[in-house]
Design a protein around this motif. Structure first.
Motif, PDB file in Angstrom:
ATOM      1  N   VAL A  19      17.889 110.658  -6.538  1.00  0.00           N
ATOM      2  CA  VAL A  19      17.758 111.675  -6.509  1.00  0.00           C
ATOM      3  C   VAL A  19      16.099 112.025  -5.922  1.00  0.00           C
ATOM      4  CG1 VAL A  19      17.778 114.137  -7.335  1.00  0.00           C
ATOM      5  CG2 VAL A  19      19.561 112.669  -8.249  1.00  0.00           C
ATOM      6  N   GLY A  20      15.243 111.013  -6.858  1.00  0.00           N
ATOM      7  CA  GLY A  20      13.154 111.343  -7.605  1.00  0.00           C
ATOM      8  C   GLY A  20      13.383 111.289  -5.902  1.00  0.00           C
ATOM      9  N   ALA A  21      13.101 110.596  -4.888  1.00  0.00           N
ATOM     10  CA  ALA A  21      12.837 109.965  -3.701  1.00  0.00           C
ATOM     11  C   ALA A  21      12.592 110.813  -2.367  1.00  0.00           C
ATOM     12  CB  ALA A  21      13.798 108.754  -3.341  1.00  0.00           C
ATOM     13  N   ARG A  22      11.239 110.992  -1.877  1.00  0.00           N
ATOM     14  CA  ARG A  22      11.061 111.691  -1.279  1.00  0.00           C
ATOM     15  C   ARG A  22      10.994 111.466   0.250  1.00  0.00           C
ATOM     16  NH1 ARG A  22       7.145 110.810  -5.281  1.00  0.00           N
ATOM     17  NH2 ARG A  22       5.367 109.386  -3.586  1.00  0.00           N
ATOM     18  N   THR A  23      10.683 110.081   0.465  1.00  0.00           N
ATOM     19  CA  THR A  23      10.772 109.899   1.984  1.00  0.00           C
ATOM     20  C   THR A  23      12.007 108.165   2.120  1.00  0.00           C
ATOM     21  OG1 THR A  23       9.408 108.061   1.337  1.00  0.00           O
ATOM     22  CG2 THR A  23       8.263 110.359   2.018  1.00  0.00           C
ATOM     23  N   GLU A  24      11.744 107.738   1.110  1.00  0.00           N
ATOM     24  CA  GLU A  24      12.860 106.454   1.296  1.00  0.00           C
ATOM     25  C   GLU A  24      12.904 105.599   0.316  1.00  0.00           C
ATOM     26  OE1 GLU A  24      11.860 102.448   4.402  1.00  0.00           O
ATOM     27  OE2 GLU A  24      10.583 102.963   3.690  1.00  0.00           O
ATOM     28  N   VAL A  25      14.191 104.956   0.372  1.00  0.00           N
ATOM     29  CA  VAL A  25      14.506 104.157  -0.506  1.00  0.00           C
ATOM     30  C   VAL A  25      15.164 102.888  -0.024  1.00  0.00           C
ATOM     31  CG1 VAL A  25      16.332 103.266  -2.639  1.00  0.00           C
ATOM     32  CG2 VAL A  25      15.787 105.888  -1.914  1.00  0.00           C
ATOM     33  N   ARG A  26      14.333 101.731  -1.119  1.00  0.00           N
ATOM     34  CA  ARG A  26      14.482  99.774   0.076  1.00  0.00           C
ATOM     35  C   ARG A  26      15.536  99.097  -1.041  1.00  0.00           C
ATOM     36  NH1 ARG A  26       9.336  98.781   1.559  1.00  0.00           N
ATOM     37  NH2 ARG A  26       8.496  99.809  -0.648  1.00  0.00           N
ATOM     38  N   GLY A  27      16.515  98.288  -0.646  1.00  0.00           N
ATOM     39  CA  GLY A  27      17.492  97.930  -1.690  1.00  0.00           C
ATOM     40  C   GLY A  27      17.587  96.411  -1.411  1.00  0.00           C
ATOM     41  N   LEU A  28      17.444  95.805  -2.722  1.00  0.00           N
ATOM     42  CA  LEU A  28      17.942  94.770  -2.132  1.00  0.00           C
ATOM     43  C   LEU A  28      19.300  94.321  -3.049  1.00  0.00           C
ATOM     44  CD1 LEU A  28      15.224  92.071  -2.643  1.00  0.00           C
ATOM     45  CD2 LEU A  28      16.522  92.285  -0.048  1.00  0.00           C
ATOM     46  N   GLU A  29      21.305  94.265  -2.493  1.00  0.00           N
ATOM     47  CA  GLU A  29      21.801  94.151  -3.045  1.00  0.00           C
ATOM     48  C   GLU A  29      22.577  93.005  -2.427  1.00  0.00           C
ATOM     49  OE1 GLU A  29      24.380  95.047  -5.137  1.00  0.00           O
ATOM     50  OE2 GLU A  29      23.793  97.141  -4.385  1.00  0.00           O
ATOM     51  N   ARG A  30      22.549  92.353  -4.003  1.00  0.00           N
ATOM     52  CA  ARG A  30      23.166  91.002  -5.048  1.00  0.00           C
ATOM     53  C   ARG A  30      24.552  90.738  -5.265  1.00  0.00           C
ATOM     54  NH1 ARG A  30      21.506  86.768  -8.896  1.00  0.00           N
ATOM     55  NH2 ARG A  30      21.875  84.738  -7.610  1.00  0.00           N
ATOM     56  N   GLY A  31      24.806  92.096  -5.793  1.00  0.00           N
ATOM     57  CA  GLY A  31      26.061  91.988  -7.130  1.00  0.00           C
ATOM     58  C   GLY A  31      26.247  93.222  -7.608  1.00  0.00           C
TER      59      GLY A  31
END
Length: 328
Positions: free
Chosen positions: A133-145
């Motif tokens: 919700v607070g992110a302004r430009t980008e969200v990056r993630g590693l999805e392991r489980g």
């Protein structure tokens, strides 16, 4: 924790060092004798040649087929491929070292200013939502489980909201997750909503990075379905996590919104393996087209498709990516 946990272990046979005493002599002898059964070749060579031959096979300069026959391949592409793999592994090791060093520092007290521990899955899940919700430009993630999810629903409503307000999402999924049809469909839904998604066989951890100032590492508890989290603020540790994500992003293969688009699980076909073998051998497009019985334009189109599928910017990178996935 073993090095394999951070993906820095070598692939089978790739740890052999091709640049060693005697390797030039062995390669020169093979140029004269190949194709030749390995047993026959080694019977006429010095004992030290076994290590040199193992190095040549490990880096791809020499190929041993199913019948144990040795075939010589062009050395430049093979050795550059070997060197590129070592560079990738070194980058991953450096990123992992940065991450572990930051965690060590935090545990021993000097990093408390930029690290917070969040106990329990529900608290971690709420923070997971708040950061988006607070992110302004980008969200990056590693999805392991699915440590924080009760279902495979992706994207969640908070991600839909973020995408609608122009937030960029990039996520790398662990390959095993996509073996589940429901999860694969959910990931494709996320890609259809605007997320840029890729897949990599094994990931070291589950994490999310928002903008360049905060990161969240999810830590599953042993022997249960609960989980804790570590919130990381701007620091060298956060920089290391960012570098770690970018390494896996570059190595990952794109995931497309629909099953009609190219997908990693559908490859490699026999035709793809044949094409990659010819490319690795250094043949021109004209020679490959003659060998496959297709037009030069068809060869170019297939190569471009494979580059897109594996996220490769050049034919050399295509060979490296295909080799890492065991397609060659």
């Amino acid at each position: 924790m073993p090095p394999e946990a951070f993906g820095v272990a070598s692939e089978p046979g790739s740890e052999a060092l091709p640049v060693m005493p005697g390797v030039e002599d062995v390669y020169r002898d093979l140029l004269k004798a190949a194709p030749v059964p390995e047993r026959e070749f080694l019977a006429d060579t010095a004992p030290a040649a076994r290590a040199a031959l193992a190095g040549l096979i490990g880096c791809g300069a020499v190929h041993r087929d199913g019948a144990g026959v040795l075939h010589v391949r062009p050395p430049r592409a093979a050795l550059e491929n070997w060197a590129m793999q070592r560079e990738v592994e070194a980058a991953r090791a450096r990123a992992a070292a940065e991450t572990l060093t930051g965690l060590y520092t935090a545990v021993h007290g000097t990093g408390a200013a930029f690290v917070e521990v969040i106990e329990g899955k529900h608290a971690a899940r709420e923070l997971f939502r708040q950061l988006q919700v607070g992110a302004r430009t980008e969200v990056r993630g590693l999805e392991r489980g699915p440590y924080l999810r009760d279902t495979a629903r992706v994207p969640e409503e908070v991600q839909y909201d973020g995408l609608r307000r122009g937030l960029r999402y990039r996520c790398v999924y662990e390959g095993e997750l996509l073996h589940d049809e429901a999860m694969l469909a959910a990931v494709r839904a996320a890609a259809g909503a605007g997320e840029r998604a890729r897949v990599f066989p094994e990931l070291p951890l589950k994490m999310m990075l928002t903008d360049t100032d905060r990161g969240l590492i999810i830590l599953p508890r042993d022997g249960g379905d609960d989980a804790d989290a570590v919130l990381v603020h701007r620091s060298r540790l956060l920089d290391g996590l960012s570098d770690l994500f970018e390494v896996f992003w570059r190595l990952g293969a794109p995931i497309h919104p629909t099953a009609d688009a190219a997908e990693p699980d559908a490859e490699p076909t026999a035709a793809t393996q044949r094409l990659l073998a010819l490319l690795t051998a250094g043949l021109t497009d004209e020679a490959i087209a003659r060998d496959l019985g297709v037009s030069k334009r068809t060869v170019h189109r297939r190569v471009s498709r494979l580059q897109e599928l594996l996220g490769a910017r050049s034919r050399f990178q295509l060979g490296v990516q295909a080799s890492r996935r065991g397609w060659l």
